[in-house]
Design an enzyme around this catalytic site. Structure first.
Site: not given
Ligand code: NAD
Ligand code: UFG
Length: 340
Positions: A15, A61, A127, A151, A155, A179
């Protein structure tokens, strides 16, 4: 004349690389910051060819304070678009600490360094996974939130952390973009999604099956409560998604609270709808068989995108045909991704 310097963390990824193009085309000066844990430098070279411009690329990083300090010391950064992070749901169950470290710790370090350099504008990649299993569709931003894997939890935590940051210091400007399912590729067919190994996600799996790299798609379940029994998602063209970030930057200076926005099309397509559309776009067969449901999957997930229109003046413009055509152009021109 360029308007602002924007730091794009994770800008070499899927993205991020598409967003880099639109930002440059909109007149922003950008700096890409990436550790290349899930990207290749070739993607940036190809973006440079598309925009006909050199891009400042810093290998570093987000968990490394010195790496970030160096960037903020050398460049005057107005805002950060923060894509960097790990994103594979299954892997996050196997390696939760790695996900919490990269995603949550990485975002903490980033925000601390931003604050030290008085850069307090951030657009964060969230997300639709934060809606868990929604009670109904289309999904609005005020729906209840939950997570079923590390995961998704990363978020959710980051969203909450950024809210707390704003409460502690209201000079922060924070936009959370949720998204839905990004697919497709730049129209040139030179950049696109390049997953490691066998893809977990539907669209790259279909594309690699169509090009002959994989034999057969497993359709995970055909007994969901959807129009054909297969899972329904809100697939959104990655260029539309990228445009949402440009629109977010356009308003970020003027926002008076944390803004949380769905980026989806508002239309849901099933797995079999996607297979048929891809076969039409590519002229290739996509053999499939019905397999058991995948653990953790939900039946239906699609956005109510009306708030994005209201607050960002953004809406998706590309339909399923373009998503499949562009994905096919990328896959057929680059059957082995950037390595080929
Ligand atoms: P991607 O893996 O292609 O891009 C992420 C980039 O971040 C990669 O280039 C990777 O090398 C870099 N990165 C990872 N950890 C880093 C670190 N510690 N320091 C510096 N760079 C690091 O993924 P993508 O699909 O482009 O996703 C971008 C963002 O959007 C991610 O935060 C992801 O969680 C989120 N998102 C993606 C999807 C999706 O389906 N693709 C859906 C919702 C949200
Ligand atoms: N599917 C298959 N076969 C496959 C892969 C997927 O049938 O080989 C089905 C899934 O069961 C689901 C649909 O295709 O019904 C889409 O699956 P994806 O794995 O492509 O996408 P998900 O909606 O499961 O999740 C993706 C990202 C998440 C993100 C979420 C919302 O992987 O990280 O979109 O943005 F949170």
């Amino acid at each position: 004349m360029s308007k602002h310097k924007i730091l794009v963390t994770g800008g070499a990824g899927y993205i991020g690389s598409h967003t880099a193009i639109l930002l440059i085309e909109a007149g922003y000066d950008i700096i890409i910051f990436d550790n290349f844990s899930n990207a290749s430098k070739e993607s940036i070279k190809r973006v440079e060819t598309i925009v006909n411009k050199d891009i400042i690329l810093i290998e570093g990083d987000i968990r490394n304070r010195n790496d970030l300090h160096n960037v903020f010391t050398h460049y005057c950064i107005d805002a950060v678009i923060h894509f960097a992070g790990l994103k594979a749901v299954g892997e996050s169950v196997e390696k939760p600490l790695s996900y919490y470290d990269n995603n949550i710790n990485g975002t903490i370090v980033l925000c601390e360094v931003m604050a030290e350099h008085n850069c307090k504008s951030i657009v964060f990649s969230s997300s639709a996974t934060v809606y868990g299993d929604p009670h109904t569709t289309p999904i609005k931003e005020n729906f209840p939130l939950s997570a079923t894997n590390p995961y998704g939890r990363s978020k959710l935590f980051i969203e909450e952390m950024l809210h707390d940051l704003y409460i502690s210091d209201s000079s922060w400007k924070i936009i959370l973009l949720r998204y839905f399912n990004p697919v497709g590729a730049h129209i040139s067919g030179t950049i696109g999604e390049d997953p490691n190994g066998i893809p977990n996600n539907l669209m790259p799996f279909i594309a690699q099956t169509a090009v002959g790299k994989l034999n057969c798609l497993s359709v995970f379940g055909d007994d969901y409560d959807t129009h054909d029994g297969t899972g329904v998602r809100d697939y959104i063209h990655v260029t539309d998604l990228a445009d949402g970030h440009v629109k977010a930057l356009d308003i970020i200076k003027d926002i008076k609270k944390v803004i949380t926005v769905n980026l989806g099309t508002g239309t849901g397509y099933s797995v079999l709808d996607m297979v048929k559309a891809f076969e039409k776009a590519s002229g290739k067969d996509v053999p499939y068989c019905i397999a058991p449901r995948r653990a953790g999957d939900i039946a239906k997930c699609f956005a109510d995108p009306s708030y994005a229109k209201e607050v960002l003046n953004w809406e998706a413009t590309k339909g399923i045909e373009e998503m499949c055509q562009d994905s096919w152009r990328w896959q057929s021109n680059n059957p082995n991704g950037y390595e080929g």
